[in-house]
Motif scaffolding. Structure first.
Motif, mmCIF file in Angstrom:
data_model
loop_
_atom_site.group_PDB
_atom_site.id
_atom_site.type_symbol
_atom_site.label_atom_id
_atom_site.label_comp_id
_atom_site.label_asym_id
_atom_site.label_seq_id
_atom_site.Cartn_x
_atom_site.Cartn_y
_atom_site.Cartn_z
ATOM 1 N N CYS A 5 36.459 42.073 31.976
ATOM 2 C CA CYS A 5 36.116 41.441 33.254
ATOM 3 C C CYS A 5 37.333 41.466 34.156
ATOM 4 N N VAL A 6 37.102 41.216 35.429
ATOM 5 C CA VAL A 6 38.175 41.047 36.401
ATOM 6 C C VAL A 6 38.164 39.585 36.827
ATOM 7 N N LEU A 7 39.314 38.936 36.681
ATOM 8 C CA LEU A 7 39.481 37.538 37.059
ATOM 9 C C LEU A 7 40.147 37.466 38.429
ATOM 10 N N SER A 8 39.504 36.812 39.387
ATOM 11 C CA SER A 8 40.071 36.640 40.729
ATOM 12 C C SER A 8 40.428 35.184 40.938
ATOM 13 N N THR A 9 41.621 34.965 41.488
ATOM 14 C CA THR A 9 42.109 33.605 41.732
ATOM 15 C C THR A 9 42.724 33.538 43.128
#
Length: 201
Positions: A43-47
Motif C-alpha cells: 500500500c501507499v501511506l499518505s500523511t
C-alpha cells in the motif's frame, strides 16, 4: 495559465458523481472490503504535517495491515531509511490515507482515516519475523473505505506493460548526483543487495 480557484467552478466542470461512486463507500471493514485488503501486500501511506505532505510505500510478505477490529487497522513500521517522514507527520497530525494494491488487479482500494503511533510490545510482537519486531506500529481508525476507478491503472498498463526499468538511474546514480560525487553511488548500489538480504525486517 488559468487556474480553477473556486469549488463552484470545479463542480461545474466535473458535475455530480454517479450513484455507484457514492454508494460504494463504507465506514468500517465489510466482508468484501476485508477480503480485498487482506489480499494486499502493498500500500501507499499518505500523511500530512507541519513540514508538508508525504507518500510512503509499505510492503510485507503477507497482508500489509492487520485488522484489530472492523474500525481499526494496524500497519507495522519495518526497517527503512530512518527518515521517519510519515511517522513525524502522524505524531503531529493524525490524518492519513492508504491506497491498497494487488498485482494483476486494476482496482485500488482506498482508506481514509486518522492514525496514532504505538510502541505496544504485544502489538509489535504480533508482526514478528525471524525474531525481529517492527520498531513501532501505526494504528489507523477508519473513516471511509472505497474502491478507486480502475482507469488510472489501466491507462498506465501497470500490470501488463512488463519491465520498463531498463536504463533508469539507480539510487546510487541519484546519490552521486545529489552529493556531487561525495558519495560513491556505484559502491552504494553494489552493496545494496547484501544490505537488503540481511536486514529485510
Amino acid at each position: 495559465m488559468e487556474y480553477v480557484t473556486s469549488l463552484e467552478a470545479l463542480q461545474a466542470l466535473y458535475g455530480a458523481p454517479g450513484q455507484p461512486a457514492l454508494r460504494k463507500v463504507a465506514r468500517r471493514m465489510t466482508p468484501q472490503y476485508r477480503r480485498w485488503i487482506m489480499a494486499s501486500r502493498f500500500c501507499v501511506l499518505s500523511t500530512v504535517g507541519p513540514e508538508g505532505t508525504d507518500g510512503s510505500p509499505r510492503g510485507d510478505d503477507g497482508p500489509v495491515v492487520a485488522e484489530l477490529d472492523p474500525q481499526t487497522l494496524a500497519l507495522p513500521d519495518w526497517r527503512g531509511n530512518n527518515r521517519i517522514d510519515s511517522l513525524r507527520n502522524i505524531v503531529a497530525d493524525g490524518r492519513v490515507s492508504l491506497m491498497f494494491m494487488v498485482p494483476g488487479s486494476n482496482t485500488v482500494v482506498r482508506v481514509n482515516g486518522t492514525a496514532k503511533l504505538t510502541l505496544d510490545e504485544g502489538l509489535r510482537a504480533r508482526f514478528g519475523r525471524d525474531g525481529k519486531m517492527p520498531r513501532s506500529v501505526i494504528v489507523i481508525r477508519i473513516a471511509e473505505i472505497y474502491t478507486q476507478c480502475a482507469r488510472a491503472v489501466m491507462r498506465a498498463g501497470l500490470w501488463t506493460a512488463g519491465d520498463q526499468s531498463a536504463g533508469l538511474p539507480t539510487p546510487g546514480d541519484i546519490l552521486t548526483e545529489m552529493t556531487e560525487g561525495e558519495i560513491d553511488g556505484a559502491a552504494y548500489d553494489a552493496e545494496w543487495p547484501g544490505r537488503a538480504a540481511t536486514s529485510m525486517w
